[in-house]
Design an enzyme around this catalytic site. Structure first.
Site, PDB file in Angstrom:
ATOM      1  N   ALA A  60       0.820  -1.179  -0.158  1.00 34.04           N
ATOM      2  CA  ALA A  60       0.182  -0.027  -0.046  1.00 34.04           C
ATOM      3  C   ALA A  60       1.042   1.204  -0.037  1.00 34.04           C
ATOM      4  CB  ALA A  60      -0.816  -0.039   1.354  1.00 34.04           C
ATOM      5  N   VAL A  86       4.250  -1.356   3.572  1.00 34.61           N
ATOM      6  CA  VAL A  86       3.894   0.240   3.465  1.00 34.61           C
ATOM      7  C   VAL A  86       5.213   0.492   2.123  1.00 34.61           C
ATOM      8  CG1 VAL A  86       4.268   2.357   4.072  1.00 34.61           C
ATOM      9  CG2 VAL A  86       3.494   0.363   5.552  1.00 34.61           C
ATOM     10  N   LYS A  87       4.636   1.141   1.202  1.00 37.96           N
ATOM     11  CA  LYS A  87       5.273   1.290  -0.111  1.00 37.96           C
ATOM     12  C   LYS A  87       5.849   2.764  -0.025  1.00 37.96           C
ATOM     13  CE  LYS A  87       4.799   0.145  -5.010  1.00 37.96           C
ATOM     14  NZ  LYS A  87       4.144  -0.395  -6.208  1.00 37.96           N
ATOM     15  N   VAL A  88       6.962   3.142  -0.221  1.00 34.60           N
ATOM     16  CA  VAL A  88       7.551   4.276   0.077  1.00 34.60           C
ATOM     17  C   VAL A  88       8.354   4.875  -1.349  1.00 34.60           C
ATOM     18  CG1 VAL A  88       9.192   5.783   1.633  1.00 34.60           C
ATOM     19  CG2 VAL A  88       7.629   3.873   2.648  1.00 34.60           C
TER      20      VAL A  88
END
Ligand code: G3P
Length: 220
Positions: A60, A86-88
């Site tokens: 996400a 968590v996609k950063v």
């Protein structure tokens, strides 16, 4: 090798899950927009719906670009479901946030990787995954597969546990070549995954087997 599907389309995610070879899902703001998912509440509900279909690994992506905001958004996304990664983005504040989120035991996927140096930095920050976009490099006449090979060499040299998630996959040959180079994960469209099934000799061979069986049965 893990197979992720790169879509926010629930029907396609279900189809890939039903095939029995799916290890996760990657999404991004463009893929969410493509499905018409807008507004915080709808986006959150959609992530939950995806998590209900697959076993693990639902990337996400944050839309924040400053350290404090990325952390706040990343922690909120991680709380939605234990399957969330968590996609950063690969920016300065993103790298700092990956370091922080990793220290809190939150899995991260550093996205928009286009160079080996960027992948090295993300690995040092403790990213769970790095996402080199090989198709987009190919699109500008740069060898995307060479980047996968370079990152594999660097990670192996130092034993970085960060997994190489080959993204922006365009077709079945990308998947096979990534497997040959030792990418840990590929993420691509359903069409690229199901194209792996296809070979004309399989189709003609099966047709012949069934025809021979029918002929033999009728001769009895
Ligand atoms: O999700 C990130 C990446 O896979 C995007 O792929 O096809 O938009 O280049 P693409």
């Amino acid at each position: 090798m893990k197979f992720f599907i790169d879509t926010a389309n629930l029907d396609q995610i279900k189809e890939a899950q039903d095939l029995g070879v799916l290890d996760g899902v990657t999404t991004n703001p463009s893929l969410m927009a493509k499905e018409g998912i807008t507004g915080d509440a709808n986006v959150i509900a959609h992530y939950k719906a995806i998590c209900a279909i697959v076993d693990d690994n639902v990337s996400a992506e944050v839309i924040s670009t400053t350290y404090d905001e990325i952390i706040k958004e990343g922690e909120a996304l991680a709380k939605l479901d234990p399957k969330i990664v968590v996609k950063v983005p690969m920016i300065k504040d993103g790298v700092k946030a990956i370091k922080y989120l990793s220290s809190k035991g939150i899995r991260t996927n550093c996205t928009l990787i286009f160079s080996a140096g960027q992948a090295l930095l993300a690995a040092k920050a403790g990213a769970t995954y790095v996402s080199p976009f090989l198709g987009r490099l190919d699109d500008i006449s740069t060898d995307g597969l060479q980047l996968i090979e370079d990152i594999r060499l660097i990670f192996d040299n130092y034993g970085y546990p960060t997994q190489i998630l080959a993204a922006s996959i365009r077709g079945p040959l990308h998947i096979v070549n990534c497997a040959k180079l030792g990418a840990d994960v590929i993420t691509g469209p359903l069409s690229a995954i199901t194209a792996l099934l296809k070979h004309p000799l399989t189709d003609s061979g099966l047709a012949q087997f069934l025809a021979d069986h029918k002929k033999a049965s009728e001769a009895k």
